[in-house]
Each structure stands twice: as C-alpha cells, then as structure tokens.
Design an enzyme around this catalytic site. Sequence first.
Site, short mmCIF file in Angstrom:
data_model
loop_
_atom_site.label_atom_id
_atom_site.label_comp_id
_atom_site.label_asym_id
_atom_site.label_seq_id
_atom_site.Cartn_x
_atom_site.Cartn_y
_atom_site.Cartn_z
N ASP A 1 -4.79 -15.05 -12.59
CA ASP A 1 -6.22 -15.05 -12.96
C ASP A 1 -7.10 -15.62 -11.85
OD1 ASP A 1 -5.67 -13.93 -15.49
OD2 ASP A 1 -5.29 -15.89 -16.34
N HIS B 1 -9.28 -10.42 -18.56
CA HIS B 1 -8.88 -11.69 -19.16
C HIS B 1 -9.93 -12.09 -20.20
CE1 HIS B 1 -6.84 -15.48 -19.53
NE2 HIS B 1 -8.02 -16.06 -19.56
N GLY C 1 -3.09 -2.07 -27.20
CA GLY C 1 -3.73 -1.12 -26.29
C GLY C 1 -5.15 -0.74 -26.64
C1 GAR Z 1 -6.89 -8.50 -24.71
O1 GAR Z 1 -7.70 -9.42 -25.39
C2 GAR Z 1 -6.77 -8.91 -23.26
O2 GAR Z 1 -7.94 -9.43 -22.73
C3 GAR Z 1 -5.68 -9.95 -23.33
O3 GAR Z 1 -4.74 -9.41 -24.24
C4 GAR Z 1 -5.44 -8.59 -25.20
C5 GAR Z 1 -4.77 -7.25 -25.24
O4 GAR Z 1 -5.30 -6.44 -26.25
N1 GAR Z 1 -5.11 -10.22 -22.04
C6 GAR Z 1 -4.71 -11.42 -21.64
O5 GAR Z 1 -4.73 -12.40 -22.36
C7 GAR Z 1 -4.22 -11.50 -20.20
N2 GAR Z 1 -4.08 -12.84 -19.77
P1 GAR Z 1 -5.09 -4.86 -26.25
O6 GAR Z 1 -3.59 -4.58 -26.10
O7 GAR Z 1 -5.58 -4.42 -27.61
O8 GAR Z 1 -5.90 -4.26 -25.14
#
Ligand code: GAR
Length: 206
Positions: free
Chosen positions: A155, A114, A16
């Site tokens: 996406d 993304h 998060g």
């Molecule tokens: C982030 O890097 C986000 O861009 C990616 O997951 C991570 C979550 O981090 N999302 C994807 O890959 C969606 N396809 P977070 O929980 O620390 O925000």
Amino acid sequence: MLKQTMNVAVLVSGGGTNLQAILDEQEKGNIKSGKVVLVISDQKGAYALSRARDHGIRAEVVARRECASQKEFEERIRGLIEECGIDLMVLAGFLSILSEDFTADYPKRIINIHPSLIPSFCGRGFYGLRVHEAALAKGVKVSGATVHFVNEIPDGGEIIFQKAVEVEEGDTPEILQRRIMEQAEWKLLPMAVEKVCSDMLKEEIQ
Ligand code: GAR
C-alpha cells in the site's frame, strides 16, 4: 502497429464487486483505453470467476496454497500475464501479497484499490473488513478509498485517486464497507483503469 487498447488483467480473491464495476464501465464505453482480457483468482471458489466467465472473459485460478512456494505462485501468474500480453494488472480485492521480485518487474504496471484513505489503516494485515474495523475503533469521522500504483511497500506506491466518505453514527464495519464501495471504490477503480491505460497509450505514441 501502435496499440489501440491496453490489455488488462484483474486479480481477485472474493466477490469481485470491483471487477464488476470495471466491466460495467467498460460496457458503458467509459473505459476506452483498456480492455479486460484475463481474470486471475487466488481462491478457487471466488464469485469473481463467475462474473468474468459471464462476460466471456478468460478466468484462471492460481491458488497460493497449491503452490510449493511464493516463487512458484508468482511464476504461474507471470506465465498467464505473458501469455495474454497483459499491459496492466489491476488488484481488485486481491488479498495475496506480491513479492518485491515480482512488483519490481512491472513498475507502474500494477494498480491496487485499498478501502481507506492511505496512509491511514493500510499495509500488512489491513485488508477487507479489518480496515473498516480499525477505522471505527479509532473513531475517525471520514474514511474512503485509494487507488495507487503497486511497488515493493504494501500500500506504499504512488497515489492515483482518493475519495473521502463520511463515517456515520451507528456504522458497523459491514455498513461502512458497503458505503465506501458504493461512494468511492466502484467509481475510482474504473476511472483509474481508464486513466492509467490512456497514459500508457500516450507514452507509446511519444
Ligand atoms: C474491497 O473493499 C477492496 O477495497 C478490498 O477488498 C474488497 C474486495 O471486494 N481490498 C483490500 O482490502 C486490499 N488491501 P470485491 O471482491 O467485492 O471487489
């Protein structure tokens, strides 16, 4: 009565940090047109849930594996969205795919971050570190992040913001992921929340 702010739900699966970036910008007054009132996680132990509760925000778990079907999973999410009067859903590291049935009901009302420059390294199977592994395997010299509206194509919805980030010699997927978060994701996502909520408020006035 016209609304002053849009109600925002953030959907998460993990740490998060993107949720945190939104909450920080909201507290600094840089998000004025929307307010996070609900966080939904598809994972019980997600640290994002603690971040939400620390900020006094309602945090709910809807675990895909505890639902008999995709339909039930989405009905439970829909129930919370309706109960809280949500205007905008923000997918911030939410790793479950939402069906066409669901996304079609919320046109321009769901956005996603993304961690690459779409249309590179995106679509089914590209999430989290996998995206950065694929970028490094290809040998690209720049990657970045994209915020886009969510439609029926994973996406594939309209792009709202993108930012490029340099790939450096010796990068590991973890190092590249961190640089893209710091230089792109944590800036773009709060900006997109403000922009989309502000555009929605303007639509209400017309
Ligand atoms: C982030 O890097 C986000 O861009 C990616 O997951 C991570 C979550 O981090 N999302 C994807 O890959 C969606 N396809 P977070 O929980 O620390 O925000």
